[in-house]
Design a protein around this motif. Structure first.
Motif, PDB file in Angstrom:
ATOM      1  N   SER A 168      48.448  55.393  20.311  1.00 13.19           N
ATOM      2  CA  SER A 168      47.564  55.928  19.281  1.00 13.19           C
ATOM      3  C   SER A 168      47.761  57.432  19.106  1.00 13.19           C
ATOM      4  O   SER A 168      47.795  57.945  17.978  1.00 13.19           O
ATOM      5  N   ARG A 202      49.173  59.097  15.652  1.00  6.16           N
ATOM      6  CA  ARG A 202      48.391  60.075  14.907  1.00  6.16           C
ATOM      7  C   ARG A 202      49.183  61.365  14.697  1.00  6.16           C
ATOM      8  O   ARG A 202      49.167  61.951  13.598  1.00  6.16           O
ATOM      9  N   HIS A 226      47.376  59.603  11.181  1.00  5.16           N
ATOM     10  CA  HIS A 226      46.236  58.698  11.322  1.00  5.16           C
ATOM     11  C   HIS A 226      46.527  57.717  12.451  1.00  5.16           C
ATOM     12  O   HIS A 226      47.658  57.581  12.902  1.00  5.16           O
ATOM     13  N   THR A 227      45.516  57.029  12.894  1.00  7.28           N
ATOM     14  CA  THR A 227      45.644  56.133  14.044  1.00  7.28           C
ATOM     15  C   THR A 227      46.233  54.777  13.619  1.00  7.28           C
ATOM     16  O   THR A 227      46.243  54.442  12.424  1.00  7.28           O
TER      17      THR A 227
END
Length: 333
Positions: A314, A318, A323-324
């Motif tokens: 993650s 990101r 973004h995740t």
């Protein structure tokens, strides 16, 4: 009016009363690839023209019998709904974007019904996913667009999914989409009629060479990256083949007979980044495909792309995309 427009309005310039030797159905799914579909039907039209008789008849269907909008925003009319389709010799499902969204129980049931009646089943572009979901590819070789290869292999590990341009395995026909459907259809025409007919069609289409199904889908690395250094290309190829269990920089260098420092210099000179950073980008790109093209849990996506934990994945995702992974799945694709 263009020749392509004429195909839809007056499908057969020959005697409409004649019975075609082969009847082929096309199930159009929303957001299907229009170029892959057109590339599939034009060889059929030209086969009739070249031979002067109706060898092929083709009809388009959709799940609900309504016109279907392609990924290019073009609306295509259909003759009826798939569930009521009369017998066809071959039924091709035409896919494109967001294939999981359109893998409905209705389409799957109609495919199984058609197969039970002796219809050969085919898939164009991403529609191979639907055949896999319907359990129609067990024991068959099949292929799919290269962007979707890793995803379908993760979701259906027992299937024989190749990276070929197209696969014809008994009564299953699959291709990678794009212009690959043209070569697959030319191969079928060659079997149904003659190789000379297929060559005449290819010439009409200004298609200089009929590609074999075993040809690769993607461009050679040399052309894709605009790089000709053989050892750098070998290192990148090694990276692409080892995304799930990434190799260390020293192992990569050893595999191409370079020192670690020499490898780092090559990457900085030609790609303006370190080998580690480039390798991470490849793994994250694959992860993005798995997130958008499969329903695999995020931890499984992480492990399939060489990350030791969901949190590390993650964080890297990101930093790279902004973004995740969970946010990635909510974005339009």
């Amino acid at each position: 009016m263009s020749d392509l427009d004429h195909t839809f309005i007056d499908r057969h310039p020959l005697d409409g009363a004649a019975e075609a030797e082969y009847k082929i159905g096309f199930c159009l799914l929303p957001e299907f690839s229009s170029i892959a579909f057109i590339s599939a039907i034009e060889p059929l039209r030209l086969a009739n023209r070249v031979l002067g008789r109706k060898v092929y008849d083709w009809t388009c269907y959709s799940e609900d019998g309504e016109p279907v909008v392609s990924s290019a925003g073009l609306s295509f009319p259909v003759a009826g709904n798939l569930a009521e389709m009369p017998h066809q010799n071959i039924l091709f499902v035409c896919g494109g974007l967001n294939i999981k969204t359109y893998t409905s129980t209705g389409v799957v049931a109609s495919l199984r019904k058609a197969a039970s009646r002796g219809t050969a089943i085919g898939a164009i572009c991403t529609a191979t996913y639907i055949l896999a979901k319907a359990g129609m590819l067990s024991g068959y070789r099949s292929t799919i667009h290269w962007e979707n290869t890793s995803g379908i292999r993760e979701e259906f590990p027992n299937l024989d999914i190749t990276t070929e341009l197209f696969e014809i395995d008994r009564n299953r026909y699959t291709c990678a989409g794009g212009t690959a459907s043209l070569d697959m259809m030319l191969s079928l025409v060659s079997v149904h009629t003659s190789h000379e007919t297929a060559l005449a069609i290819a010439e009409q289409l200004i298609h200089h060479r009929i590609r074999d199904g075993h040809e690769r889908q993607r461009m050679e690395l040399r052309a894709r990256l605009g790089i000709s250094h053989p050892k750098l290309l070998a290192a990148i190829s090694c990276m692409e083949e080892n995304l799930e269990e990434p190799l260390s920089c020293s192992d990569l260098a050893s595999n191409v007979n370079l020192s670690t420092r020499q490898l780092e210099r090559l990457f900085q000179k030609y790609l303006h980044r370190s080998p580690t950073r480039y390798y991470l980008g490849l793994r994250l790109d694959r992860a993005r495909y798995l997130l958008t093209q499969t329903s695999l849990p995020i931890i499984e996506v992480a492990l399939a792309c060489g990350f030791v934990s969901a949190s590390h994945f993650s964080k890297c995702h990101r930093e790279h995309f902004g973004h995740t992974p969970s946010e990635e799945r909510k974005l339009p694709h």
